[in-house]
Design an enzyme around this catalytic site. Structure first.
Site, short mmCIF file in Angstrom:
data_model
loop_
_atom_site.label_atom_id
_atom_site.label_comp_id
_atom_site.label_asym_id
_atom_site.label_seq_id
_atom_site.Cartn_x
_atom_site.Cartn_y
_atom_site.Cartn_z
N ARG A 71 6.53 6.11 2.68
CA ARG A 71 5.58 7.11 2.68
C ARG A 71 4.54 6.51 3.70
O ARG A 71 4.13 6.98 4.67
CB ARG A 71 4.78 7.29 1.37
N LEU A 123 1.16 -1.16 -0.16
CA LEU A 123 0.14 0.07 -0.01
C LEU A 123 0.95 1.28 0.04
O LEU A 123 1.73 1.43 0.86
CB LEU A 123 -0.84 0.21 1.29
N HIS A 124 0.63 2.09 -0.97
CA HIS A 124 1.50 3.45 -0.73
C HIS A 124 0.70 4.57 -1.61
O HIS A 124 1.23 5.59 -1.39
CB HIS A 124 2.77 3.23 -1.48
N ARG A 125 -0.59 4.60 -2.32
CA ARG A 125 -1.19 5.35 -2.96
C ARG A 125 -1.57 6.59 -1.73
O ARG A 125 -1.88 6.01 -0.67
CB ARG A 125 -2.40 5.25 -3.59
#
Ligand code: UD1
Length: 413
Positions: free
Chosen positions: A273, A238-240
């Site tokens: 992030r 997950l990084h969006r």
């Protein structure tokens, strides 16, 4: 002729590695057919690799150069992180200086990150002389559309495609999208997917990785003659920004994973992030989505190995949707849309949405699904060879056209 290729962020590296190898093969062939052993062949390509430095950590960049056997970049712009505007502006400013010095025949940009768009726009607007001569802009992975302009990558895709001279398409939807946007057919080349070239080329090496032992997911021997049993596990990435920058959105996704977490461990290599957000929001993942095992980002070969043996992959990445399709591993995409519809139409992907019930339901469907899926057209490991053939021909044609337009006294033989 001179070709300059740009990389900046993690998903660029695997798309570029096969292109550089194909250029090297082209040069070997050109050398063999050259008239003189001492002169470079007429259509040999001098290649320049530029790294913008958008991703700079060893785990986000350096490890990929080793795993993919990429050459050390000839030019390092060292832009680092920043807001979209600051990062894009800094790449543009520094890249313009490089272009002015290098004056290549073509600039190759890949994917949809800020480095892609920034360097494409600079190339499209530069003028080396009063006649306005400039390099060709070649975009690899052109035509993909999520039709969601709130995604920074969608803005990058549209802008890059509309300033490109050569548009290299990975899947059939790209052809339709570019035609609908009025891009002339003769600029568009359906060559296949260079990221899949990398995956197929590295499959065997990835199998030799010891990552599953290190994560306690395989017991006994490892490598090619592994005898140890591999446990059931899922893989999560997950990084969006839309998924991880807002605590409610992030928690929703974790809640959607609760049931899966009671069934098997969920291995979660955490993007920087996302790591920052987890700390900032004070999440203790043990209490949400039981079974989540947080690890540092993995290098390419380790990641391919973990992906290839997972029971299921849950992701918001673009590239992983394609890689799981190629590997035949069920994939649940935690987004409202995909710019890669062939992974749903032919492959193993479900676009779930981002609410907990939607994610839970998609995971249950995927766990019940029989293995397999079919491979999209031209995902055969030879995309980069087709691409370099087109690129070299286009550069040669451009040179010939410039020669023809020169006054007779300055034309070279
Ligand atoms: C970028 C791409 C995205 C791609 C993703 C893969 C854009 C708009 N987005 O998003 O399409 O899927 O890369 O990872 O180009 N950071 C580090 N170390 C690094 C790189 C980044 O700590 O080596 C941190 C920085 O603090 C930065 C944050 O991660 O602020 C995000 O990096 P950035 O390049 O802005 O975007 P990504 O989210 O990685």
């Amino acid at each position: 002729m001179k070709v300059l290729t740009v990389v900046g962020a993690r998903p660029n590296f695997m798309k570029v590695a096969p292109i550089i190898r194909a250029i090297n093969r082209h040069n070997e062939m050109a050398g063999r057919s050259s008239a003189s052993r001492f002169e470079p062949a007429a259509d040999a390509v001098k290649h320049v690799l530029v790294h913008t430095g958008q991703h700079y950590d060893a785990s986000m960049s350096g490890a990929f150069f080793t795993d993919l056997q990429l050459p050390t970049p000839d030019v390092w712009l060292g832009v680092g992180s920043g807001s979209h505007a600051a990062q894009t502006a800094e790449i543009m400013r520094r890249f313009e200086e490089v272009l002015t010095i290098e004056r290549p025949d073509a600039v190759v940009v890949v994917g949809d990150v800020n480095s892609t768009m920034a360097c494409a726009v600079v190339t499209a607007k530069i003028a080396f002389d009063a006649a306005g001569s400039r390099p060709l802009v070649a975009h690899v992975e052109a035509g993909l559309r999520s039709f969601d302009r709130s995604m920074p990558e969608e803005v990058n895709r549209v802008l890059t495609d509309h300033v490109s001279d050569l548009l290299f398409v990975t899947e059939a939807s790209g052809l339709r999208n570019l035609r609908n946007e009025g891009i002339p057919d003769d600029a568009v080349h359906f060559v296949g997917n260079t990221m899949i070239d990398s995956l197929l080329a590295c499959r065997e090496k990835a199998e030799a990785s010891t990552v599953l032992e290190r994560l306690g997911l395989r017991t006994g021997a490892h490598g090619h003659d592994a005898t140890g049993a591999i446990s059931d596990y899922a893989l999560l990435t997950l990084h969006r920004p839309s998924n991880v920058d807002n605590p409610e959105a992030f928690l929703n996704i974790l809640d959607g994973l609760n049931e899966l977490g009671t069934r098997c461990p969920i291995v979660f290599p955490v993007h920087p992030r996302t790591q920052r957000r987890i700390k900032e929001f004070g999440f203790t993942l043990g209490t949400h989505g039981r079974g989540i095992v947080l690890i540092e980002p993995l290098g390419y070969l380790d990641f391919v190995c973990v992906m290839a043996h997972a029971r299921l992959v849950v992701t918001d990445s673009g590239g992983i949707q394609e890689e799981t399709t190629c590997l035949g591993i069920p994939c649940v995409t935690v987004r409202a849309n995909t710019e890669r519809p062939s992974t749903v139409e032919h492959g193993t992907n479900i676009v779930a949405g981002t609410t907990a019930p939607q994610i839970g339901a998609a995971i249950r469907r995927q766990l019940a699904r029989p293995p397999g899926g079919t491979m999209p057209e031209k995902w055969d490991g030879h995309a980069a060879t087709r691409l370099v053939d087109v690129l070299v021909r286009a550069c040669a044609d451009r040179r010939a056209a410039v020669q023809t337009n020169l006054p007779a006294e300055v034309q070279t033989a």
